[in-house]
Design a protein around this motif. Structure first.
Motif, PDB file in Angstrom:
ATOM      1  N   ALA A  72      -9.566  -6.132   1.935  1.00 56.80           N
ATOM      2  CA  ALA A  72      -9.031  -5.522   0.714  1.00 56.80           C
ATOM      3  C   ALA A  72      -9.557  -6.184  -0.542  1.00 56.80           C
ATOM      4  O   ALA A  72      -9.328  -5.690  -1.638  1.00 56.80           O
ATOM      5  CB  ALA A  72      -7.506  -5.592   0.725  1.00 56.80           C
TER       6      ALA A  72
ATOM      7  N   TRP B 144       0.810  -1.221   0.000  1.00 55.91           N
ATOM      8  CA  TRP B 144       0.000   0.000   0.000  1.00 55.91           C
ATOM      9  C   TRP B 144       0.843   1.270   0.000  1.00 55.91           C
ATOM     10  O   TRP B 144       0.315   2.368  -0.088  1.00 55.91           O
ATOM     11  CB  TRP B 144      -0.937   0.010   1.212  1.00 55.91           C
TER      12      TRP B 144
ATOM     13  N   GLU C 160      -8.178  -1.943   5.733  1.00 51.94           N
ATOM     14  CA  GLU C 160      -8.055  -3.287   5.178  1.00 51.94           C
ATOM     15  C   GLU C 160      -8.482  -4.335   6.203  1.00 51.94           C
ATOM     16  O   GLU C 160      -9.184  -5.293   5.877  1.00 51.94           O
ATOM     17  CB  GLU C 160      -6.613  -3.525   4.740  1.00 51.94           C
TER      18      GLU C 160
ATOM     19  N   ILE D 144      -4.749   2.960   5.819  1.00 54.28           N
ATOM     20  CA  ILE D 144      -5.110   1.938   4.829  1.00 54.28           C
ATOM     21  C   ILE D 144      -5.134   0.556   5.463  1.00 54.28           C
ATOM     22  O   ILE D 144      -6.050  -0.238   5.225  1.00 54.28           O
ATOM     23  CB  ILE D 144      -4.140   1.977   3.630  1.00 54.28           C
TER      24      ILE D 144
ATOM     25  N   VAL E 211      -9.733   5.793  -0.031  1.00 55.71           N
ATOM     26  CA  VAL E 211      -9.101   7.069  -0.392  1.00 55.71           C
ATOM     27  C   VAL E 211      -9.684   8.238   0.407  1.00 55.71           C
ATOM     28  O   VAL E 211      -8.924   9.028   0.976  1.00 55.71           O
ATOM     29  CB  VAL E 211      -9.158   7.303  -1.918  1.00 55.71           C
TER      30      VAL E 211
ATOM     31  N   LEU F   1       0.326   3.946  -2.986  1.00 57.78           N
ATOM     32  CA  LEU F   1      -0.914   4.706  -2.836  1.00 57.78           C
ATOM     33  C   LEU F   1      -0.771   5.734  -1.721  1.00 57.78           C
ATOM     34  O   LEU F   1      -1.173   6.892  -1.868  1.00 57.78           O
ATOM     35  CB  LEU F   1      -2.093   3.774  -2.551  1.00 57.78           C
TER      36      LEU F   1
ATOM     37  N   CYS G 175     -10.712   0.550  -2.785  1.00 61.47           N
ATOM     38  CA  CYS G 175      -9.974   1.799  -3.008  1.00 61.47           C
ATOM     39  C   CYS G 175     -10.904   3.006  -2.990  1.00 61.47           C
ATOM     40  O   CYS G 175     -10.533   4.066  -2.489  1.00 61.47           O
ATOM     41  CB  CYS G 175      -9.197   1.747  -4.318  1.00 61.47           C
ATOM     42  N   GLN G 176     -12.097   2.846  -3.529  1.00 57.08           N
ATOM     43  CA  GLN G 176     -13.058   3.946  -3.508  1.00 57.08           C
ATOM     44  C   GLN G 176     -13.446   4.310  -2.082  1.00 57.08           C
ATOM     45  O   GLN G 176     -13.722   5.462  -1.784  1.00 57.08           O
ATOM     46  CB  GLN G 176     -14.317   3.584  -4.293  1.00 57.08           C
TER      47      GLN G 176
END
Length: 154
Positions: free
Chosen positions: A59, A21, A54, A50, A69, A24, A65-66
């Motif tokens: 994950a 990760w 997760e 993150i 973030v 990102l 991811c949507q």
């Protein structure tokens, strides 16, 4: 922000998960550091957020991811705000810096009959421009009405 020990099995997985990760986290944290640099403390805060997401959401969800973030962006804003409010600049507490910047802005506005630039305020106060920007940022309200950095143009 809470620190995660990557050797602890309860911390959200193996060290490989943390490294997976990292790109990102670096990309998101660059939005909140000056001149597009990489601040390791911000990257670590993003990775920790993150990994927490997760662990909670999993994950493997197609919309992971949507969902993650916006959480990371909120955590980075909070981290930056805590860091700005928790330090002093040039030996002056931020409240004194804020008051000096506001007073200088008012005085220059009366003289110039327009809003002064950061450079003009810095020259008037005989300080660096980044200190004036820090004083201005500290005065912005937290939350939706506060400062939102614009994404960099490609």
């Amino acid at each position: 922000m809470r620190r995660t020990d990557i050797t602890d099995p309860r911390s959200g997985g193996d060290p490989g998960s943390r490294e997976r990760w990292r790109p990102l986290a670096q990309q998101l944290s660059e939005r909140f550091t000056a001149a597009g640099g990489s601040d390791e403390e911000m990257v670590q805060a993003a990775v920790t957020t993150i990994l927490d997401a997760e662990r909670r959401l999993g994950a493997h969800r197609p919309d992971f991811c949507q969902r993650v973030v916006p959480l990371v962006i909120r955590a980075l804003r909070r981290h930056r705000r805590e860091r700005i409010r928790g330090r002093s600049v040039g030996g002056r507490p931020l409240t004194a810096l804020q008051l000096a910047v506001v007073a200088a802005e008012g005085e220059l506005f009366r003289c110039l009959r327009r809003s002064p630039t950061v450079a003009e305020v810095a020259t008037h106060l005989d300080m660096a421009q980044h200190q004036v920007v820090t004083g201005l940022e500290a005065g912005w309200p937290p939350g939706p009405g506060g400062f939102t950095p614009r994404p960099e143009d490609p």
